[in-house]
Design a protein around this motif. Structure first.
Motif, PDB file in Angstrom:
ATOM      1  N   GLY A 122       1.093  -0.912  -0.190  1.00 40.64           N
ATOM      2  CA  GLY A 122       0.138   0.087  -0.445  1.00 40.64           C
ATOM      3  C   GLY A 122       1.171   1.249  -0.002  1.00 40.64           C
ATOM      4  O   GLY A 122       1.718   1.495   0.345  1.00 40.64           O
ATOM      5  N   GLY A 123       0.278   2.448  -0.144  1.00 36.66           N
ATOM      6  CA  GLY A 123       0.937   3.471  -0.199  1.00 36.66           C
ATOM      7  C   GLY A 123       0.238   4.811  -0.567  1.00 36.66           C
ATOM      8  O   GLY A 123      -1.136   4.154  -1.209  1.00 36.66           O
ATOM      9  N   HIS A 124       0.264   5.454  -0.773  1.00 34.53           N
ATOM     10  CA  HIS A 124      -0.763   6.604  -1.733  1.00 34.53           C
ATOM     11  C   HIS A 124       0.142   8.361  -2.015  1.00 34.53           C
ATOM     12  O   HIS A 124       1.319   8.406  -1.330  1.00 34.53           O
ATOM     13  N   PHE A 125      -0.318   8.494  -2.593  1.00 37.20           N
ATOM     14  CA  PHE A 125       0.485   9.774  -3.431  1.00 37.20           C
ATOM     15  C   PHE A 125      -0.024  11.128  -2.439  1.00 37.20           C
ATOM     16  O   PHE A 125      -1.077  11.139  -2.360  1.00 37.20           O
ATOM     17  N   ALA A 126       0.759  12.002  -2.456  1.00 31.92           N
ATOM     18  CA  ALA A 126       0.804  13.014  -1.570  1.00 31.92           C
ATOM     19  C   ALA A 126       1.006  14.443  -2.729  1.00 31.92           C
ATOM     20  O   ALA A 126       1.666  13.866  -3.735  1.00 31.92           O
ATOM     21  N   CYS A 127       0.365  15.244  -2.294  1.00 33.47           N
ATOM     22  CA  CYS A 127       0.558  16.777  -3.342  1.00 33.47           C
ATOM     23  C   CYS A 127       0.190  17.932  -2.257  1.00 33.47           C
ATOM     24  O   CYS A 127      -0.670  17.776  -1.595  1.00 33.47           O
ATOM     25  N   ALA A 128       1.034  18.993  -2.686  1.00 33.81           N
ATOM     26  CA  ALA A 128       0.433  20.388  -1.802  1.00 33.81           C
ATOM     27  C   ALA A 128       1.040  20.789  -2.908  1.00 33.81           C
ATOM     28  O   ALA A 128       2.246  21.338  -3.686  1.00 33.81           O
ATOM     29  N   ALA A 129      -0.220  22.356  -2.881  1.00 34.56           N
ATOM     30  CA  ALA A 129      -0.113  22.748  -4.065  1.00 34.56           C
ATOM     31  C   ALA A 129       0.001  24.235  -3.263  1.00 34.56           C
ATOM     32  O   ALA A 129      -0.677  24.689  -2.685  1.00 34.56           O
ATOM     33  N   ALA A 130       0.720  25.296  -3.868  1.00 32.88           N
ATOM     34  CA  ALA A 130       1.385  26.680  -3.713  1.00 32.88           C
ATOM     35  C   ALA A 130       0.428  27.627  -4.329  1.00 32.88           C
ATOM     36  O   ALA A 130       0.972  27.659  -4.938  1.00 32.88           O
ATOM     37  N   LEU A 131       0.179  28.605  -3.715  1.00 31.61           N
ATOM     38  CA  LEU A 131      -0.172  30.006  -4.506  1.00 31.61           C
ATOM     39  C   LEU A 131       0.816  31.704  -3.471  1.00 31.61           C
ATOM     40  O   LEU A 131       0.405  31.154  -1.906  1.00 31.61           O
ATOM     41  N   ALA A 132       1.757  31.606  -4.099  1.00 32.58           N
ATOM     42  CA  ALA A 132       2.604  32.902  -3.944  1.00 32.58           C
ATOM     43  C   ALA A 132       2.493  34.136  -4.700  1.00 32.58           C
ATOM     44  O   ALA A 132       2.861  33.896  -5.873  1.00 32.58           O
ATOM     45  N   LEU A 133       1.669  35.169  -3.999  1.00 34.86           N
ATOM     46  CA  LEU A 133       2.021  36.588  -4.731  1.00 34.86           C
ATOM     47  C   LEU A 133       3.246  37.170  -4.455  1.00 34.86           C
ATOM     48  O   LEU A 133       3.723  37.412  -3.610  1.00 34.86           O
ATOM     49  N   PRO A 134       3.565  38.240  -5.571  1.00 39.93           N
ATOM     50  CA  PRO A 134       4.719  38.864  -5.379  1.00 39.93           C
ATOM     51  C   PRO A 134       5.196  39.878  -3.484  1.00 39.93           C
ATOM     52  O   PRO A 134       5.920  39.882  -2.917  1.00 39.93           O
ATOM     53  N   SER A 135       3.798  39.805  -3.193  1.00 41.84           N
ATOM     54  CA  SER A 135       3.209  40.956  -2.035  1.00 41.84           C
ATOM     55  C   SER A 135       3.761  40.184  -1.028  1.00 41.84           C
ATOM     56  O   SER A 135       4.532  40.669  -0.242  1.00 41.84           O
ATOM     57  N   GLY A 136       4.266  38.581  -1.241  1.00 36.25           N
ATOM     58  CA  GLY A 136       4.213  37.529   0.105  1.00 36.25           C
ATOM     59  C   GLY A 136       3.377  36.939   0.798  1.00 36.25           C
ATOM     60  O   GLY A 136       3.196  35.919   1.143  1.00 36.25           O
ATOM     61  N   THR A 137       2.041  37.472   0.045  1.00 37.39           N
ATOM     62  CA  THR A 137       1.018  36.099   0.288  1.00 37.39           C
ATOM     63  C   THR A 137       0.932  35.286  -0.336  1.00 37.39           C
ATOM     64  O   THR A 137       1.489  35.245  -1.624  1.00 37.39           O
ATOM     65  N   GLU A 138      -0.024  34.280   0.377  1.00 34.35           N
ATOM     66  CA  GLU A 138       0.350  32.229   0.060  1.00 34.35           C
ATOM     67  C   GLU A 138      -0.414  31.566   0.615  1.00 34.35           C
ATOM     68  O   GLU A 138      -1.195  32.588   1.649  1.00 34.35           O
TER      69      GLU A 138
END
Length: 206
Positions: A122-138
């Motif tokens: 067994g196992g799993h695929f994992a994903c973290a999706a990130a957004l970053a703006l030039p202002s530093g917002t994330e």
């Protein structure tokens, strides 16, 4: 350029990943001009020094947003195998030593669990999706897809470890599943669909 005039950089040069993310973002109706790192050759490799998928996705998104002055989306994803205590995990893309050698990574993984019985693969695929703006917002969203690792690759679609991963309750590998069907269930789809809604809200305010 799209009618909205908004531009978003996908922090990848992986053509398979780029096609997949374009489909997912289009699916939720996000009206932006999507750019890849191929359009910014001055941006070199971004060291993925984080110990989690979320850390690495944020590192890449912030680096690209800073370098381009545009909102950037990045993901870090990988295969976590139970018999290997969750590895290769964040090292999935460079498991065999070199970055992005899908065949070598897949073959090494299969060799490492060759003696593991079918009921314990067994196992799993994992994903973290990130957004970053030039202002530093994330913002970060994580998704996962559980399944099992088969003994021989099957299918010609997908990329990475897709040919040896069968989602829970299914019989086909991710490499045998049509793209739209894969997007609906994939770890990356489960992370990027909710993130796309956040992207749309934040970009409207830019």
């Amino acid at each position: 350029m799209t009618g909205s005039g908004l531009r978003l950089v996908l922090a990848t040069r992986n053509p398979g990943k780029l096609r997949e993310l374009r489909r997912i973002l289009a699916e939720v109706g996000l009206d932006v001009e999507l750019l890849s790192l191929d359009e910014f050759p001055a941006i070199g490799d971004i060291p993925e020094t984080g110990l989690t998928f979320a850390e690495n996705s944020l590192i890449k998104a912030h680096a690209v947003a800073t370098a381009t002055g545009l909102p950037a989306v990045a993901d870090d994803s990988g295969l976590c195998v139970d018999a290997l205590s969750g590895m290769p995990g964040v090292f999935s893309a460079r498991w065999s030593g070199g970055h992005g050698d899908d065949k070598a990574n897949l073959n090494l993984l299969l060799a490492q669990i060759a003696d593991v019985p079918d009921g314990r693969r067994g196992g799993h695929f994992a994903c973290a999706a990130a957004l970053a703006l030039p202002s530093g917002t994330e913002h970060v969203v994580e998704g996962a897809l559980a399944g099992s690792i088969i003994r021989e690759p099957r299918g010609t679609g997908g990329f990475g470890y897709d040919p040896i991963f069968v989602p829970e309750g299914g019989a086909r590998t991710l490499a045998e599943i049509p793209p739209a069907e894969k997007d609906a269930m994939s770890h990356r789809g489960r992370a990027f669909r909710p993130l796309a809604l956040v992207v749309a809200d934040l970009l409207r305010a830019v």
